[in-house]
Design a protein around this motif. Structure first.
Motif, mmCIF file in Angstrom:
data_model
loop_
_atom_site.group_PDB
_atom_site.id
_atom_site.type_symbol
_atom_site.label_atom_id
_atom_site.label_comp_id
_atom_site.label_asym_id
_atom_site.label_seq_id
_atom_site.Cartn_x
_atom_site.Cartn_y
_atom_site.Cartn_z
ATOM 1 N N THR A 86 0.849 -1.195 0.000
ATOM 2 C CA THR A 86 0.000 0.000 0.000
ATOM 3 C C THR A 86 0.881 1.241 0.000
ATOM 4 O O THR A 86 2.101 1.155 0.189
ATOM 5 C CB THR A 86 -0.890 0.040 1.264
ATOM 6 N N TRP A 87 0.247 2.378 -0.250
ATOM 7 C CA TRP A 87 0.986 3.655 -0.228
ATOM 8 C C TRP A 87 1.610 3.864 1.148
ATOM 9 O O TRP A 87 2.729 4.354 1.252
ATOM 10 C CB TRP A 87 0.041 4.788 -0.614
ATOM 11 N N ASP A 88 0.885 3.455 2.210
ATOM 12 C CA ASP A 88 1.455 3.585 3.555
ATOM 13 C C ASP A 88 2.724 2.757 3.693
ATOM 14 O O ASP A 88 3.712 3.209 4.250
ATOM 15 C CB ASP A 88 0.439 3.153 4.624
ATOM 16 N N VAL A 146 8.710 2.804 3.949
ATOM 17 C CA VAL A 146 10.025 2.360 3.526
ATOM 18 C C VAL A 146 10.791 3.529 2.929
ATOM 19 O O VAL A 146 11.514 3.384 1.967
ATOM 20 C CB VAL A 146 9.925 1.190 2.524
ATOM 21 N N GLY A 147 10.579 4.739 3.437
ATOM 22 C CA GLY A 147 11.435 5.852 3.058
ATOM 23 C C GLY A 147 10.870 6.718 1.958
ATOM 24 O O GLY A 147 11.538 6.949 0.959
ATOM 25 N N GLU A 155 -7.764 4.834 -0.788
ATOM 26 C CA GLU A 155 -7.063 3.562 -0.812
ATOM 27 C C GLU A 155 -6.138 3.504 -2.035
ATOM 28 O O GLU A 155 -6.603 3.593 -3.176
ATOM 29 C CB GLU A 155 -8.102 2.427 -0.869
ATOM 30 N N VAL A 156 -4.849 3.381 -1.795
ATOM 31 C CA VAL A 156 -3.891 3.268 -2.898
ATOM 32 C C VAL A 156 -3.073 1.994 -2.701
ATOM 33 O O VAL A 156 -2.389 1.821 -1.698
ATOM 34 C CB VAL A 156 -2.951 4.491 -2.961
ATOM 35 N N VAL A 157 -3.240 1.093 -3.661
ATOM 36 C CA VAL A 157 -2.571 -0.207 -3.588
ATOM 37 C C VAL A 157 -1.607 -0.332 -4.757
ATOM 38 O O VAL A 157 -1.917 0.123 -5.865
ATOM 39 C CB VAL A 157 -3.613 -1.348 -3.651
#
Lengths: 433, 157
Positions: free
Chosen positions: B81-83, B88-89, B117-119
């Motif tokens: 996901t975007w999160d 991860v930087g 929601e961004v996958v």
């Protein structure tokens, strides 16, 4: 005043492509001050040789992802003038719409995303989105309209697919034009807010008298076809463009430099404003006054202000052209016919966002391209940028090096250079401290 | 802008750069897939950058498909996901190679117009050099990639 200053910006940011600014002051004397162009040449002209004329506009639109409609238009005009093609009024109007879409898209990107951060004290558009989200949202709204305008008329913005020699292969419906008309009208509030915003910016006062070159037409702020006008009083036919551009090699640049009667000239929005401001729409004229522009204007930083004026003009003209097309209706006409003859030559020119662009082709009786030449606006501006920098640096030598660097970068950015296109560019390199 | 309750599958990449084409080829095949449920838009985002922001904005869910160098074996597929990507930087350590896409996502988030929601479906490329064909490993990944995307959109649509 410091005796030795070295500025060395290796790859200037917020310009299209790679270039370096190098300044070297030794013992108080300016020894070196240049914009180095370090991208590799791209050999598009050689790529065209031996290919059918129908492919030229699609290949050359790839010269630039920003000015794809511009290159395609100049290419088509060169081909059409070589092959004696007479365009219908509808084709001219539709091309004008797509062309305005691209001018809008490019100018909006440049003034909001690349120029505004310098004045608003942020490093790029990302912090600008934090400090001024409404400004960035407005820019994105305006950009979306211009992209959709291109998409509706020529199939897509980057690398237009529906424009062909003699006309179009796809036609927007009148209903689509009506919807664009409504959206253009709704965008005027954003355009007015743009003029307000840029009217508040402290444009640097630096000025240097130079020659300005743009396409000129008798009664119109026309951007496609016309004659080559110079602020020194010359007017030349398009076929004589080589007399104006006089391309030559400069050791520090993989892009050729150009010069007409002087050792440099300037093309782009400020050149167009200086040469044909009388043909701007009334609202664009008012915007120019609000932004502090009056012709002749010799302040290169105001090229970005002239781009804002052109945003206003283009929106007004888009509405006018849409009105005309909606009233006429859209005819699904075939492309106008070509006449092939031995070694036929044609020059096409249009005033793309960064200035006057020339394409010239020689096409054989078999329809294959025998020779091609493309002269790109940024290349034409390079000699003038060097001379501006050389005039500017002595006046700012007492300032801190970061300030000198910033002002030089802002100067180069004001020209909105497209280095990939011209390498046939940006970093400031101070050498000497 | 009002959000409408549909999903966007957005494939990005440059079809002239070898395995970078995987996202674009995947959306081309998805469009014709019989099991694609209604209410799902499938778009080839090419190498567009900022233009993707207004394109994504109206959707409730965006599924991005792209070649992502993740240090895995070529053809490996990872859903994140975007999160996850930001954790991860800020996207950088995932090397989305299309900095324009990363910039567009960061800008959209800063402006508050990133879809809720961004996958991502990232495919590990073998090569991203001038080439119009996929490497065998990435070519073999297309089928499971498309099945995974169909399962993803069918699970909640």
């Amino acid at each position: 005043m410091p005796e030795n200053i070295k500025v060395n910006v290796h790859h200037v940011t917020r310009v299209e492509g790679h270039g370096n600014i190098v300044v070297d002051v030794r013992d108080g004397t300016l020894e070196k001050c240049e914009l180095q162009i370090v991208e590799t040449p791209r050999f598009f002209e050689a790529m065209l040789r031996g290919r059918p004329y129908q492919q030229a506009s699609h290949i050359t639109s790839r010269i630039c992802g920003i000015c794809a409609v511009g290159h395609a238009t100049a290419s088509l005009r060169a081909t059409e003038r070589a092959l004696q093609v007479q365009l219908s009024e509808q084709t001219k109007l539709l091309r004008r719409l797509a062309f305005h879409g691209e001018i809008l898209d490019s100018h909006i990107l440049h003034v909001y995303m690349l120029v505004a951060p310098d004045f608003l004290g942020v490093g790029s558009v990302i912090p600008l989105a934090t400090s001024h989200p409404d400004i960035v949202k407005r820019a994105l709204r305006m950009k979306k309209f211009s992209g959709d305008l291109c998409q509706t008329i020529v199939g897509r913005h980057t690398h237009p697919i529906a424009m062909t020699v003699g006309g179009f292969t796809h036609f927007a419906t009148v209903q689509e034009l009506v919807e664009l008309r409504e959206r253009a009208e709704a965008l005027i509030a954003d355009v007015d807010a743009t003029v307000e915003l840029f009217g508040t910016l402290p444009w640097p006062a630096f000025e240097r008298e130079t020659e300005f070159i743009a396409l000129v037409q008798p009664d119109d702020y026309g951007l496609i076809d016309g004659k080559i006008g110079s602020s020194d009083g010359y007017e030349l036919e398009l076929d004589d463009y080589r007399q104006v551009t006089n391309e030559r090699l400069a050791p520090h640049s993989t892009a050729k430099h150009a010069a007409f009667n002087r050792d440099s000239y300037m093309v782009g929005a400020l050149a167009r404003y200086n040469l044909k401001h009388q043909h701007l729409s009334p609202r664009a004229k008012a915007a120019a006054a609000h932004l502090g522009l009056s012709a002749p204007c010799y302040r290169p930083y105001l090229n970005s202000a002239a781009q804002v004026v052109e945003i206003v003009h283009c929106i007004d003209d888009v509405i006018q052209v849409l009105d005309t097309l909606i009233e006429r209706g859209i005819e699904r006409e075939d492309p106008a016919p070509v006449t092939l003859s031995p070694h036929a030559r044609g020059v096409g020119a249009c005033d793309v966002p960064r200035g006057i662009l020339f394409h010239e082709y020689q096409i054989g009786e078999d329809g294959l391209i025998e020779e091609a030449n493309c002269v790109i606006p940024t290349g034409q501006n390079l000699a003038n940028i060097d001379r501006d920098m050389r005039a500017l640096v002595p006046s700012i030598l007492t300032e801190p090096e970061e300030q000198i660097t910033l002002k030089l970068e802002m100067l180069v950015r004001a020209y909105d250079p497209c280095i990939s296109c011209s390498t046939h560019f940006l970093n400031v390199e101070f050498t000497g401290k | 802008m009002d959000r409408h309750p549909t999903t966007l599958i957005l494939g990005t990449g440059n079809p002239l750069m070898g395995d970078d084409a995987v996202g674009v080829i995947a959306v081309q095949r998805l469009r014709e897939h019989p099991a694609l449920p209604p209410g799902v838009d499938v778009v080839d985002g090419g190498t567009d950058g900022l233009g993707l922001i207004p394109l994504m904005e109206p959707y409730g869910r965006v599924i991005l498909v792209d070649a992502v160098p993740m240090g895995l074996s070529p053809g490996a597929i990872r859903r994140f996901t975007w999160d996850d990507a930001r954790l991860v930087g800020h996207g950088r350590s995932l090397s989305l190679h299309q900095t324009d896409l990363t910039d567009a996502l960061i800008l959209a988030e800063t402006l508050g117009c990133l879809p809720p929601e961004v996958v991502f479906y990232g495919v590990q490329p073998h090569t991203m050099e001038w080439d119009q064909s996929l490497s065998p490993a990435v070519e073999r990944a297309l089928s499971p990639l498309i099945e995974a995307l169909i399962a993803e959109v069918r699970s909640e649509s």
